[in-house]
Structures are given as C-alpha cells and as structure tokens.
Design an enzyme around this catalytic site. Structure first.
Site, PDB file in Angstrom:
ATOM      1  CE  LYS A   1      -1.157   0.037   4.970  1.00 39.90           C
ATOM      2  NZ  LYS A   1       0.180  -0.422   5.315  1.00 39.90           N
TER       3      LYS A   1
ATOM      4  NE  ARG B   1       4.637  -4.087  10.893  1.00 42.91           N
ATOM      5  CZ  ARG B   1       5.367  -3.945   9.784  1.00 42.91           C
ATOM      6  NH1 ARG B   1       6.469  -4.646   9.630  1.00 42.91           N
ATOM      7  NH2 ARG B   1       4.992  -3.119   8.865  1.00 42.91           N
TER       8      ARG B   1
ATOM      9  NE  ARG C   1      -1.322   0.131  10.979  1.00 48.77           N
ATOM     10  CZ  ARG C   1      -0.369   0.543  10.148  1.00 48.77           C
ATOM     11  NH1 ARG C   1      -0.373   1.759   9.677  1.00 48.77           N
ATOM     12  NH2 ARG C   1       0.586  -0.284   9.792  1.00 48.77           N
TER      13      ARG C   1
ATOM     14  NE  ARG D   1       8.893  -2.844   4.273  1.00 54.65           N
ATOM     15  CZ  ARG D   1       7.678  -2.453   4.661  1.00 54.65           C
ATOM     16  NH1 ARG D   1       6.821  -1.966   3.784  1.00 54.65           N
ATOM     17  NH2 ARG D   1       7.317  -2.578   5.917  1.00 54.65           N
TER      18      ARG D   1
ATOM     19  NE  ARG E   1       8.997  -0.312   8.385  1.00 60.19           N
ATOM     20  CZ  ARG E   1       7.720  -0.116   8.080  1.00 60.19           C
ATOM     21  NH1 ARG E   1       7.396   0.454   6.920  1.00 60.19           N
ATOM     22  NH2 ARG E   1       6.761  -0.476   8.893  1.00 60.19           N
TER      23      ARG E   1
HETATM   24  P1  AMP Z   1       3.454   1.384   8.634  1.00 63.81           P
HETATM   25  O1  AMP Z   1       4.648   2.059   8.044  1.00 63.81           O
HETATM   26  O2  AMP Z   1       2.157   1.959   8.123  1.00 63.81           O
HETATM   27  O3  AMP Z   1       3.516  -0.112   8.565  1.00 63.81           O
HETATM   28  O4  AMP Z   1       3.474   1.760  10.212  1.00 63.81           O
HETATM   29  C1  AMP Z   1       4.547   1.357  11.041  1.00 63.81           C
HETATM   30  C2  AMP Z   1       4.103   1.340  12.498  1.00 63.81           C
HETATM   31  O5  AMP Z   1       3.676   2.654  12.894  1.00 63.81           O
HETATM   32  C3  AMP Z   1       2.902   0.448  12.791  1.00 63.81           C
HETATM   33  O6  AMP Z   1       3.270  -0.898  13.002  1.00 63.81           O
HETATM   34  C4  AMP Z   1       2.353   1.101  14.063  1.00 63.81           C
HETATM   35  O7  AMP Z   1       3.150   0.781  15.190  1.00 63.81           O
HETATM   36  C5  AMP Z   1       2.555   2.571  13.774  1.00 63.81           C
HETATM   37  N1  AMP Z   1       1.384   3.174  13.082  1.00 63.81           N
HETATM   38  C6  AMP Z   1       1.335   3.693  11.829  1.00 63.81           C
HETATM   39  N2  AMP Z   1       0.114   4.175  11.540  1.00 63.81           N
HETATM   40  C7  AMP Z   1      -0.639   3.945  12.642  1.00 63.81           C
HETATM   41  C8  AMP Z   1      -2.009   4.182  12.967  1.00 63.81           C
HETATM   42  N3  AMP Z   1      -2.854   4.757  12.087  1.00 63.81           N
HETATM   43  N4  AMP Z   1      -2.436   3.801  14.203  1.00 63.81           N
HETATM   44  C9  AMP Z   1      -1.616   3.226  15.081  1.00 63.81           C
HETATM   45  N5  AMP Z   1      -0.325   2.954  14.858  1.00 63.81           N
HETATM   46  C10 AMP Z   1       0.165   3.310  13.641  1.00 63.81           C
END
Ligand code: AMP
Length: 217
Positions: free
Chosen positions: A18, A175, A92, A131, A164
């Site tokens: 995404k 996750r 989320r 990744r 990461r």
């Molecule tokens: P992502 O890059 O979108 O996978 O986000 C990495 C991490 O940031 C996630 O595993 C969460 O710990 C945190 N995170 C990102 N967006 C949100 C959200 N909308 N609500 C809660 N935690 C978030």
C-alpha cells in the site's frame, strides 16, 4: 485522469504494497501522500516527544495509541484542503475511522474512494523479509523485486539502505495479527458506508497500479 482534490484511503495489511502504491497514486494524481508510519518514523528519528512515546509500540509491532495518531493526522489534514490526499496507514482502528468521519464532516468534506489491497499473509512475510528502505528519502526497495542499481544504496539519494526493525519475521507475524484483529474490521465498515474497492495485490507493482488507476477513474 481523476481531478486533484480527490480523497482516497488505502487499506491493506503491512507488506501489502500500500505504501508503494500510495506514493505512485499521489504522484500521478497530484495528491498529498499522508503516511502515518512515515510521520511516526520521522518523529522517532528527530527524537520528538511524540517519537519517544511511539517508538516502543512500533518496535514491538503494536499500534500506537489512537489519541497520538489523531493529533498527528488532524494537524496534517488541516494544512491543505484543495490538493486532495491519499491516506496510507490511517485509519487503522474503528475508533480512528469514526474520528476521521467526524473530522471531515465538520469541514463538509468526504472520502471519495477506499482501496483495499488483498495479499496472502505468507507472501507478506516473504516480501517484508527482503524489503529495504532508505532512511533519508523514504524510498522503498526489495532485494527480489525492486532492485537498486548499486546493491544496498538508494537510487534516488545515494544513502545506505536499511531493514526496518519491525520487518523481522517475528514482528511481522505480530503486525499481521494486529492487522487482522484491529484493522481488518475497517473493510466491513467502509463496505457498509460505500466507496470500497478491493484490488488483488499479489501481482507486479505496475499491474496493480494500472488496476488502481482504472478503478479511481
Ligand atoms: P506502517 O509504516 O504503516 O507499517 O506503520 C509502522 C508502524 O507505525 C505500525 O506498526 C504502528 O506501530 C505505527 N502506526 C502507523 N500508523 C498507525 C495508525 N494509524 N495507528 C496506530 N499505529 C500506527
């Protein structure tokens, strides 16, 4: 081509592609790409108060509390109301989705499309293991599918790529569980609300992008 000013949400499990697709869609349609994950990683890197609070949740593969996220995204959404946006990684949770509805309703704005990218969880574990990301310009690569010209170096800015910390297998599996429990219910929420489009996410990046542009038209 759709007009700028479009409001799009992109849903999908971690590793569904995404973020990659959101960046392309934003570029093609002239939208702002608002990624809460990128905003949080930047806050962590800059050692802000928010970054310090969010870091342990992120490292553990857990969601950052809703109030912190809502403060962050609320500020961003206020900044520009004319260009339109694509939200990547937000909402989320149901509480976040409901808060977004209230925030937009208060400004007479709506969500035009909600894209959901569907990918098999085992493919995701494999994808995230390979990744690599650029810590400086945030470009995303993959050792198998999105190779750099010079191994381990960002094509765009020359920075050394990193894995990461939350892409380690155990954290990826956590996750994915968090996604199933807390984020997947949003698919039903947006299906009932209208405007949801599901896109198969197992193919190549170009193929998926073409399908998304087709459904956004
Ligand atoms: P992502 O890059 O979108 O996978 O986000 C990495 C991490 O940031 C996630 O595993 C969460 O710990 C945190 N995170 C990102 N967006 C949100 C959200 N909308 N609500 C809660 N935690 C978030």
């Amino acid at each position: 081509m759709p007009v700028a000013g479009l409001h799009v949400i992109i849903l999908g499990a971690p590793g569904s592609g995404k973020g990659t697709q959101a960046a392309r869609i934003a570029k093609r349609l002239g939208l702002r790409h608002l990624s809460t994950g990128d905003m949080l990683r930047e806050a962590v890197a800059r050692k802000t108060e928010l970054g310090a609070e969010a870091e342990s949740y992120m490292k553990g593969g857990l969601l950052v509390p809703d109030d912190l996220i809502l403060g962050l995204i609320g500020e961003e959404l206020k900044k520009d109301e004319t260009r339109g946006w694509i939200l990547d990684g937000f909402p989320r949770t149901l509480a976040q989705a409901e808060a977004l509805e209230r925030l937009l309703a208060g400004r007479g704005e709506t969500i035009d499309r909600v894209l959901d990218i569907e990918v098999d969880p085992e493919l995701i574990v494999k994808r995230l293991a390979s990744r690599r990301v650029c810590p400086k310009c945030k470009a995303v690569y993959n050792l198998d599918t999105i190779k750099t010209k010079v191994r381990g170096t960002c094509d765009l800015c020359g920075e050394e790529l990193v894995k990461r910390p939350d892409d380690e297998e155990e954290t990826v599996r956590r996750r994915l569980r968090v996604y199933e429990e807390q984020t997947a219910p949003l698919i039903d929420f947006y299906r009932k609300r209208g405007g949801l489009v599901r896109v198969p996410g197992a193919g190549g990046i170009e193929e998926i992008f073409a399908e998304i542009i087709r459904v956004l038209k």
